[in-house]
Design a protein around this motif. Structure first.
Motif, mmCIF file in Angstrom:
data_model
loop_
_atom_site.group_PDB
_atom_site.id
_atom_site.type_symbol
_atom_site.label_atom_id
_atom_site.label_comp_id
_atom_site.label_asym_id
_atom_site.label_seq_id
_atom_site.Cartn_x
_atom_site.Cartn_y
_atom_site.Cartn_z
ATOM 1 N N CYS A 29 22.155 13.831 41.354
ATOM 2 C CA CYS A 29 21.490 15.143 41.923
ATOM 3 C C CYS A 29 21.638 14.792 43.444
ATOM 4 O O CYS A 29 20.853 14.071 43.786
ATOM 5 C CB CYS A 29 20.177 15.820 41.313
ATOM 6 S SG CYS A 29 19.743 17.149 42.178
ATOM 7 N N GLY A 31 19.832 16.586 45.237
ATOM 8 C CA GLY A 31 18.932 17.675 45.802
ATOM 9 C C GLY A 31 17.507 17.160 45.295
ATOM 10 O O GLY A 31 17.085 16.127 45.974
ATOM 11 N N VAL A 32 17.041 17.654 44.181
ATOM 12 C CA VAL A 32 15.547 17.318 43.960
ATOM 13 C C VAL A 32 15.645 16.554 42.310
ATOM 14 O O VAL A 32 16.505 17.025 41.772
ATOM 15 C CB VAL A 32 14.676 18.504 43.798
ATOM 16 C CG1 VAL A 32 14.325 19.209 44.922
ATOM 17 C CG2 VAL A 32 15.243 19.552 42.912
ATOM 18 N N PRO A 33 14.894 15.641 42.290
ATOM 19 C CA PRO A 33 15.002 14.826 41.140
ATOM 20 C C PRO A 33 14.848 15.759 39.823
ATOM 21 O O PRO A 33 15.264 15.313 38.810
ATOM 22 C CB PRO A 33 14.082 13.688 41.092
ATOM 23 C CG PRO A 33 13.112 14.201 42.210
ATOM 24 C CD PRO A 33 13.893 15.103 43.107
ATOM 25 N N SER A 34 14.026 16.903 40.004
ATOM 26 C CA SER A 34 13.602 17.736 38.480
ATOM 27 C C SER A 34 14.966 18.131 38.015
ATOM 28 O O SER A 34 14.799 18.415 37.015
ATOM 29 C CB SER A 34 12.692 18.531 39.271
ATOM 30 O OG SER A 34 13.183 19.545 40.189
ATOM 31 N N CYS A 47 19.121 10.371 42.248
ATOM 32 C CA CYS A 47 18.945 11.738 43.224
ATOM 33 C C CYS A 47 18.888 11.110 44.537
ATOM 34 O O CYS A 47 18.298 10.235 44.886
ATOM 35 C CB CYS A 47 17.273 12.014 43.004
ATOM 36 S SG CYS A 47 17.215 13.533 44.006
ATOM 37 N N THR A 48 19.597 12.115 45.541
ATOM 38 C CA THR A 48 19.743 11.445 46.652
ATOM 39 C C THR A 48 18.598 12.267 47.729
ATOM 40 O O THR A 48 18.254 11.899 48.887
ATOM 41 C CB THR A 48 20.958 11.714 47.505
ATOM 42 O OG1 THR A 48 21.392 13.032 47.232
ATOM 43 C CG2 THR A 48 22.140 11.011 46.744
ATOM 44 N N TYR A 49 18.241 13.172 47.307
ATOM 45 C CA TYR A 49 17.155 14.202 47.824
ATOM 46 C C TYR A 49 17.647 15.025 49.052
ATOM 47 O O TYR A 49 17.119 15.792 49.606
ATOM 48 C CB TYR A 49 15.882 13.534 48.504
ATOM 49 C CG TYR A 49 15.038 12.898 47.413
ATOM 50 C CD1 TYR A 49 14.119 13.734 46.708
ATOM 51 C CD2 TYR A 49 15.185 11.666 46.791
ATOM 52 C CE1 TYR A 49 13.199 12.990 46.035
ATOM 53 C CE2 TYR A 49 14.490 11.049 45.748
ATOM 54 C CZ TYR A 49 13.386 11.718 45.212
ATOM 55 O OH TYR A 49 12.619 11.273 44.323
ATOM 56 N N SER A 50 19.165 15.012 49.446
ATOM 57 C CA SER A 50 19.868 15.555 50.297
ATOM 58 C C SER A 50 21.131 15.749 49.849
ATOM 59 O O SER A 50 21.724 14.666 49.413
ATOM 60 C CB SER A 50 19.267 15.018 51.587
ATOM 61 O OG SER A 50 20.022 15.578 52.733
ATOM 62 N N SER A 55 23.695 11.016 53.142
ATOM 63 C CA SER A 55 23.516 10.762 51.646
ATOM 64 C C SER A 55 24.592 10.705 50.677
ATOM 65 O O SER A 55 24.508 9.934 49.935
ATOM 66 C CB SER A 55 22.630 12.005 51.236
ATOM 67 O OG SER A 55 21.307 12.068 52.075
#
Length: 67
Positions: A29, A31-34, A47-50, A55
Protein backbone atom coordinates in the motif's frame (compact mmCIF):
# COMPACT_ATOMS: atom_id res chain seq x y z
CA UNK A 1 -10.90 13.87 2.92
CA UNK A 2 -11.25 14.41 -0.80
CA UNK A 3 -9.37 11.27 -1.73
CA UNK A 4 -11.14 8.01 -2.47
CA UNK A 5 -9.13 5.35 -0.65
CA UNK A 6 -9.43 1.62 -0.85
CA UNK A 7 -10.37 -0.95 -3.41
CA UNK A 8 -13.65 -1.41 -5.21
CA UNK A 9 -15.61 -4.43 -3.93
CA UNK A 10 -14.70 -6.58 -6.93
CA UNK A 11 -11.02 -5.67 -6.54
CA UNK A 12 -11.08 -6.52 -2.83
CA UNK A 13 -12.74 -9.86 -3.62
CA UNK A 14 -10.01 -10.62 -6.17
CA UNK A 15 -7.25 -9.82 -3.65
CA UNK A 16 -8.95 -11.96 -0.97
CA UNK A 17 -9.15 -14.83 -3.46
CA UNK A 18 -5.45 -14.52 -4.31
CA UNK A 19 -4.34 -14.26 -0.71
CA UNK A 20 -6.54 -17.20 0.26
CA UNK A 21 -5.24 -19.43 -2.49
CA UNK A 22 -1.50 -18.76 -2.28
CA UNK A 23 1.08 -18.46 0.47
CA UNK A 24 3.52 -16.18 -1.36
CA UNK A 25 1.45 -13.02 -1.90
CA UNK A 26 3.11 -9.69 -1.04
CA UNK A 27 0.69 -6.79 -0.71
CA UNK A 28 1.82 -3.19 -0.88
CA UNK A 29 0.00 0.00 0.00
CA UNK A 30 1.41 3.38 -0.97
CA UNK A 31 -0.78 5.09 1.59
CA UNK A 32 -1.95 3.98 5.02
CA UNK A 33 -1.26 0.59 6.62
CA UNK A 34 -4.90 0.13 7.63
CA UNK A 35 -5.67 -0.57 3.95
CA UNK A 36 -3.86 -3.89 4.43
CA UNK A 37 -5.78 -4.91 7.56
CA UNK A 38 -8.26 -7.02 5.58
CA UNK A 39 -5.48 -9.33 4.40
CA UNK A 40 -3.57 -10.57 7.48
CA UNK A 41 -2.86 -13.92 5.80
CA UNK A 42 -0.67 -12.33 3.12
CA UNK A 43 2.93 -13.53 3.26
CA UNK A 44 4.09 -9.93 3.61
CA UNK A 45 2.37 -6.57 3.85
CA UNK A 46 4.34 -3.42 3.07
CA UNK A 47 3.30 0.20 3.49
CA UNK A 48 5.23 3.19 2.16
CA UNK A 49 2.91 5.80 3.75
CA UNK A 50 3.16 7.88 0.57
CA UNK A 51 2.87 7.59 -3.19
CA UNK A 52 5.47 10.22 -4.04
CA UNK A 53 8.19 9.14 -6.50
CA UNK A 54 10.87 8.70 -3.83
CA UNK A 55 8.59 6.30 -1.93
CA UNK A 56 7.88 4.36 -5.10
CA UNK A 57 11.60 4.11 -5.84
CA UNK A 58 12.37 2.97 -2.29
CA UNK A 59 9.70 0.28 -2.62
CA UNK A 60 11.18 -0.99 -5.89
CA UNK A 61 14.67 -1.06 -4.40
CA UNK A 62 13.39 -2.97 -1.36
CA UNK A 63 11.54 -5.51 -3.48
CA UNK A 64 14.58 -6.02 -5.69
CA UNK A 65 16.86 -6.34 -2.67
CA UNK A 66 18.86 -3.23 -3.56
CA UNK A 67 18.70 -1.77 -0.06
Amino acid sequence: AWYAFGLKSEQAAFVRELVGSRDDIVLVCLGVPSALDEYPEAAMRICTYSDVPVSQQALVEFLLGDT
